[in-house]
Scaffold this motif. Sequence first.
Motif: not given
Length: 123
Positions: A26-37, A41-46, A90-96, A105-109
Motif C-alpha cells: 500500500p502506497t509503497f514507492k521505492p527509492f531504489a531497487m537492485g539485484w544481489f546474488r 559457499g560464497k557471500e552475497r554480492e552486489f 550461477t547463483a541465487v539472484y535476490y531482488c531488493a 551497491r551494498s546490501a545493507e540499507g
Amino acid sequence: VHVVESGGGLVQAGGSLRLSCTASGPTFKPFAMGWFRQAPGKEREFVAASIWSVNRTSFADSVKGRFTISKDTAKNTIYLQMNSLNAEDTAVYYCAAKIRGLVIRSAEGFQYWGQGTQVTVSS
C-alpha cells in the motif's frame, strides 16, 4: 511490502536470461531497487541497482557490459537482462528494494528482499 522475483532458470554458457522483480505494498514507492546474488559457499554480492527517480544505475564490474537494467516505475518493477552468461554467474539472484539512502551497491540499507530465483549456467 512484498518483493517477488521471477525469470530464473537453466541456460547454456553464452546464453541470456531476463529476471523480473516487483515490489508491492500500500502506497509503497521505492527509492531504489537492485539485484544481489549468492553462489554456493560464497557471500552475497552486489550485481546491479537503480535509483528510481533519476537515471542512475550501478553495476558490479563482473557484469558490466553484459547485464542491463530497465524499470517500470509505475509498476515498481525492475528487470535484469543478463547476456553472455557464464558459469560464474550461477547463483541465487535476490531482488531488493529500499526507501532511502544513496548507497545502492551494498546490501545493507535495502529494507525489503525477495526470496530469490535460481540462475544456473551450464558450461
